[in-house]
Motif scaffolding. Structure first.
Motif, PDB file in Angstrom:
ATOM      1  N   UNK A   1       2.684  13.833  -4.840  1.00  0.00           N
ATOM      2  CA  UNK A   1       2.626  14.036  -3.393  1.00  0.00           C
ATOM      3  C   UNK A   1       3.739  14.994  -2.959  1.00  0.00           C
ATOM      4  N   UNK A   2       3.474  15.771  -1.909  1.00  0.00           N
ATOM      5  CA  UNK A   2       4.455  16.752  -1.437  1.00  0.00           C
ATOM      6  C   UNK A   2       5.459  16.094  -0.507  1.00  0.00           C
ATOM      7  N   UNK A   3       6.183  15.123  -1.035  1.00  0.00           N
ATOM      8  CA  UNK A   3       7.206  14.424  -0.263  1.00  0.00           C
ATOM      9  C   UNK A   3       8.565  14.687  -0.894  1.00  0.00           C
ATOM     10  N   UNK A   4       9.568  14.743  -0.043  1.00  0.00           N
ATOM     11  CA  UNK A   4      10.929  14.951  -0.510  1.00  0.00           C
ATOM     12  C   UNK A   4      11.708  13.653  -0.346  1.00  0.00           C
ATOM     13  N   UNK A   5      12.372  13.235  -1.415  1.00  0.00           N
ATOM     14  CA  UNK A   5      13.196  12.035  -1.369  1.00  0.00           C
ATOM     15  C   UNK A   5      14.609  12.409  -0.940  1.00  0.00           C
ATOM     16  N   UNK A   6      14.997  11.938   0.254  1.00  0.00           N
ATOM     17  CA  UNK A   6      16.347  12.216   0.736  1.00  0.00           C
ATOM     18  C   UNK A   6      17.374  11.262   0.133  1.00  0.00           C
ATOM     19  N   UNK A   7      17.001   9.992   0.045  1.00  0.00           N
ATOM     20  CA  UNK A   7      17.935   8.999  -0.498  1.00  0.00           C
ATOM     21  C   UNK A   7      17.166   7.776  -0.947  1.00  0.00           C
TER      22      UNK A   7
ATOM     23  N   UNK B   1       0.162  14.315   6.892  1.00  0.00           N
ATOM     24  CA  UNK B   1      -0.952  14.003   6.000  1.00  0.00           C
ATOM     25  C   UNK B   1      -0.464  13.510   4.645  1.00  0.00           C
ATOM     26  N   UNK B   2       0.619  14.105   4.158  1.00  0.00           N
ATOM     27  CA  UNK B   2       1.160  13.684   2.866  1.00  0.00           C
ATOM     28  C   UNK B   2       1.723  12.270   2.950  1.00  0.00           C
ATOM     29  N   UNK B   3       2.367  11.954   4.070  1.00  0.00           N
ATOM     30  CA  UNK B   3       2.930  10.612   4.227  1.00  0.00           C
ATOM     31  C   UNK B   3       1.832   9.570   4.343  1.00  0.00           C
ATOM     32  N   UNK B   4       0.801   9.864   5.124  1.00  0.00           N
ATOM     33  CA  UNK B   4      -0.287   8.886   5.260  1.00  0.00           C
ATOM     34  C   UNK B   4      -1.028   8.711   3.930  1.00  0.00           C
ATOM     35  N   UNK B   5      -1.189   9.786   3.171  1.00  0.00           N
ATOM     36  CA  UNK B   5      -1.820   9.655   1.856  1.00  0.00           C
ATOM     37  C   UNK B   5      -0.978   8.787   0.929  1.00  0.00           C
ATOM     38  N   UNK B   6       0.328   8.903   1.039  1.00  0.00           N
ATOM     39  CA  UNK B   6       1.219   8.077   0.225  1.00  0.00           C
ATOM     40  C   UNK B   6       1.131   6.611   0.647  1.00  0.00           C
ATOM     41  N   UNK B   7       1.102   6.373   1.962  1.00  0.00           N
ATOM     42  CA  UNK B   7       1.026   4.995   2.444  1.00  0.00           C
ATOM     43  C   UNK B   7      -0.283   4.321   2.028  1.00  0.00           C
ATOM     44  N   UNK B   8      -1.331   5.106   1.853  1.00  0.00           N
ATOM     45  CA  UNK B   8      -2.603   4.536   1.418  1.00  0.00           C
ATOM     46  C   UNK B   8      -2.533   3.970   0.009  1.00  0.00           C
ATOM     47  N   UNK B   9      -1.522   4.378  -0.763  1.00  0.00           N
ATOM     48  CA  UNK B   9      -1.350   3.868  -2.113  1.00  0.00           C
ATOM     49  C   UNK B   9      -0.604   2.542  -2.131  1.00  0.00           C
ATOM     50  N   UNK B  10      -0.087   2.121  -0.967  1.00  0.00           N
ATOM     51  CA  UNK B  10       0.652   0.872  -0.883  1.00  0.00           C
ATOM     52  C   UNK B  10      -0.302  -0.261  -0.499  1.00  0.00           C
ATOM     53  N   UNK B  11       0.257  -1.448  -0.350  1.00  0.00           N
ATOM     54  CA  UNK B  11      -0.560  -2.602   0.053  1.00  0.00           C
ATOM     55  C   UNK B  11      -0.743  -2.678   1.563  1.00  0.00           C
ATOM     56  N   UNK B  12      -0.165  -1.723   2.304  1.00  0.00           N
ATOM     57  CA  UNK B  12      -0.328  -1.727   3.750  1.00  0.00           C
ATOM     58  C   UNK B  12      -1.786  -1.482   4.122  1.00  0.00           C
TER      59      UNK B  12
ATOM     60  N   UNK C   1      10.147  11.696   9.218  1.00  0.00           N
ATOM     61  CA  UNK C   1      10.866  11.011   8.154  1.00  0.00           C
ATOM     62  C   UNK C   1      10.321   9.595   8.033  1.00  0.00           C
ATOM     63  N   UNK C   2      10.313   9.094   6.814  1.00  0.00           N
ATOM     64  CA  UNK C   2       9.792   7.766   6.543  1.00  0.00           C
ATOM     65  C   UNK C   2      10.834   6.950   5.792  1.00  0.00           C
ATOM     66  N   UNK C   3      11.234   5.839   6.398  1.00  0.00           N
ATOM     67  CA  UNK C   3      12.040   4.846   5.692  1.00  0.00           C
ATOM     68  C   UNK C   3      11.092   3.752   5.207  1.00  0.00           C
ATOM     69  N   UNK C   4      10.940   3.663   3.906  1.00  0.00           N
ATOM     70  CA  UNK C   4      10.011   2.706   3.319  1.00  0.00           C
ATOM     71  C   UNK C   4      10.792   1.648   2.546  1.00  0.00           C
ATOM     72  N   UNK C   5      10.576   0.413   2.942  1.00  0.00           N
ATOM     73  CA  UNK C   5      11.260  -0.703   2.301  1.00  0.00           C
ATOM     74  C   UNK C   5      10.261  -1.501   1.465  1.00  0.00           C
ATOM     75  N   UNK C   6      10.628  -1.760   0.203  1.00  0.00           N
ATOM     76  CA  UNK C   6       9.799  -2.536  -0.710  1.00  0.00           C
ATOM     77  C   UNK C   6      10.549  -3.797  -1.110  1.00  0.00           C
ATOM     78  N   UNK C   7       9.929  -4.954  -0.901  1.00  0.00           N
ATOM     79  CA  UNK C   7      10.501  -6.242  -1.307  1.00  0.00           C
ATOM     80  C   UNK C   7       9.589  -6.872  -2.343  1.00  0.00           C
ATOM     81  N   UNK C   8      10.191  -7.336  -3.465  1.00  0.00           N
ATOM     82  CA  UNK C   8       9.369  -7.945  -4.500  1.00  0.00           C
ATOM     83  C   UNK C   8      10.243  -8.775  -5.433  1.00  0.00           C
ATOM     84  N   UNK C   9       9.639  -9.761  -6.070  1.00  0.00           N
ATOM     85  CA  UNK C   9      10.367 -10.550  -7.075  1.00  0.00           C
ATOM     86  C   UNK C   9      10.441  -9.796  -8.396  1.00  0.00           C
ATOM     87  N   UNK C  10      11.518 -10.032  -9.137  1.00  0.00           N
ATOM     88  CA  UNK C  10      11.681  -9.368 -10.436  1.00  0.00           C
ATOM     89  C   UNK C  10      10.954 -10.194 -11.493  1.00  0.00           C
ATOM     90  N   UNK C  11       9.717  -9.816 -11.720  1.00  0.00           N
ATOM     91  CA  UNK C  11       8.877 -10.501 -12.692  1.00  0.00           C
ATOM     92  C   UNK C  11       8.422  -9.517 -13.757  1.00  0.00           C
TER      93      UNK C  11
END
Length: 423
Positions: A1-7, A33-44, A60-70
């Motif tokens: 995807x044509x997204x840039x990771x700032x941090x 469009x690139x951000x919405x295409x990326x979000x479609x790959x998530x569980x949202x 800009x998109x701040x995306x937070x992922x929470x999950x158990x370490x399994x």
């Protein structure tokens, strides 16, 4: 995807529990469009951000992922939260060809809820927006609160020349509710009329910061029909009307009342196939502004076939008031197929008719005071009195009339008489 990771940040916690957990916080930037295409790959839920595609620009998109370490992590065990920030974005055609520009908006997205907060501009009018969307197994609902500083001149985009010499604004509070379960929506707007001044030539109304209320409501049903109610209620002007739409097109217009210094009537206008039927009743109607622009090119959207009947105490075509006239007819392809105008007073009688006889279209004009008849239409040929009779037939090919004009007992002064009258 044509997204840039700032941090990116990673937080591990719950070390003292059976299952450790992690939070990953990504700060991304890219085109919408690139951000919405990326979000479609998530569980949202994709429904939660489908409207984002209408925004232009690079948010800009701040995306937070929470999950158990399994060792074996199921996809639905990852919880996503997104925070979008738009700066100087744009949405095309938010309403009837109107664009929302210079948008500054923050949008908070999770599995079931979307929250909006921000502002933009329609032309040079500030629009503030806040609202939410709910998406779950029970409800799919969009609710917005909109604050708009409406400038009176904006009305001229739809009704040219309706207001002039305007200053100030009409602050509107707008509430929008859209039920996505049954595709039904409702919009309610309210405002005060005391914050602007303007003059309306059509209404001969000078509104000068007068106290009053303005409101309108738009409501749809599951059959895609729409009802629009509009109310303007001030000291000098009162208007209440409804517009009914079917399949996206206006089907009926009801003017329950319109009252101003020059207008006082009600009207029902119904669409019958490709023809509109208009019935106007009341105390008075002033058509001066319509006749003023009679020689100008009419926009194609305002050309329509019309049957009309006036039952009013007073009509003004130009300047002179006409009491208790009879006026009805049929306007087809911008020409009169039928017309009847009768007016009589203590000393004068006037008749203008267009009707069918022997499959031909006939024009008949009779008057025992022709100078008064000319004055009704502001022709002013500098004449006095006179008998007038015009009798003609329309050519089926050229659609022009030819026939006889008889005039007698005229007094003419200071005018090229025949040039003015006969043209």
């Amino acid at each position: 995807e044509a997204l840039k990771l700032n941090s990116a940040k990673v937080l591990l916690y719950d070390f003292d529990k059976d299952t450790e957990k992690a939070i990953i916080d990504l700060n991304l930037v890219g085109f919408t469009n690139d951000i919405t295409n990326y979000l479609k790959q998530t569980s949202l839920n994709p429904d939660n951000f489908m409207r984002l595609e209408k925004f232009t620009g690079e948010p800009t998109l701040n995306l937070e992922l929470k999950f158990p370490l399994l060792l074996e992590l199921n996809f639905d065990e990852i919880k996503y939260n997104g925070f979008l920030s738009f700066n100087d974005s744009e949405i095309k055609d938010v309403f009837s060809g109107v664009d929302l520009k210079k948008i500054q908006m923050t949008i908070d997205i999770n599995d079931q809820l979307v929250n909006y907060a921000g502002q933009g501009y329609i032309e040079n009018m500030l629009v503030k927006i806040e609202g939410s969307e709910v998406h779950n197994d029970i409800n799919k609902l969009n609710e917005l609160k909109i604050a708009l500083d409406l400038e009176p001149d904006f009305i001229n985009n739809y009704f040219p020349g309706f207001v002039i010499d305007n200053y100030g604004q009409i602050p509107l509070n707008i509430f929008y509710k859209y039920n996505m379960n049954n595709d039904v929506y409702e919009l309610i707007a309210n405002g005060s009329t005391k914050f602007f001044t303007a003059y309306s030539p059509l209404l001969e109304l000078n509104h000068s910061y007068d106290e009053g209320d303005l409101s309108f409501k738009i409501k749809s049903d599951q059959e895609k029909n729409e009802r629009v109610e509009f109310l303007f209620d001030s000291i000098k002007f009162n208007l209440f009307m409804e517009i009914l739409k079917k399949n996206g097109e206006i089907d009926k217009i009801v003017i329950h009342r319109i009252s101003s210094p020059s207008q006082d009537f009600n009207a029902s206008i119904n669409k019958n196939g490709n023809i509109w039927d208009a019935n106007i009743k009341g105390k008075k109607i002033n058509l001066k502004e319509f006749f003023k622009n009679e020689n100008e090119n009419i926009h194609k959207d305002f050309r329509f076939d019309l049957r009309f009947n006036f039952d009013v105490d007073e009509i003004t075509f130009k300047e002179k008031k006409i009491n208790s006239p009879k006026l009805n007819g049929f306007l087809f392809n911008e020409k009169f197929e039928n017309l009847e105008f009768r007016y009589a007073n203590d000393i004068s009688e006037h008749l203008i008719q267009i009707y069918d006889i022997d499959q031909k279209k006939q024009l008949l004009v009779e008057s025992n005071n022709a100078s008064e008849l000319f004055e009704l239409f502001d022709l002013n040929p500098n004449t006095k009195g006179g008998m007038l009779n015009i009798n003609g037939f329309r050519d089926s090919n050229t659609l022009e009339y030819s026939g006889n004009i008889m005039i007698e007992n005229f007094v003419a002064y200071n005018t090229p008489f025949f040039t003015k009258v006969l043209t």
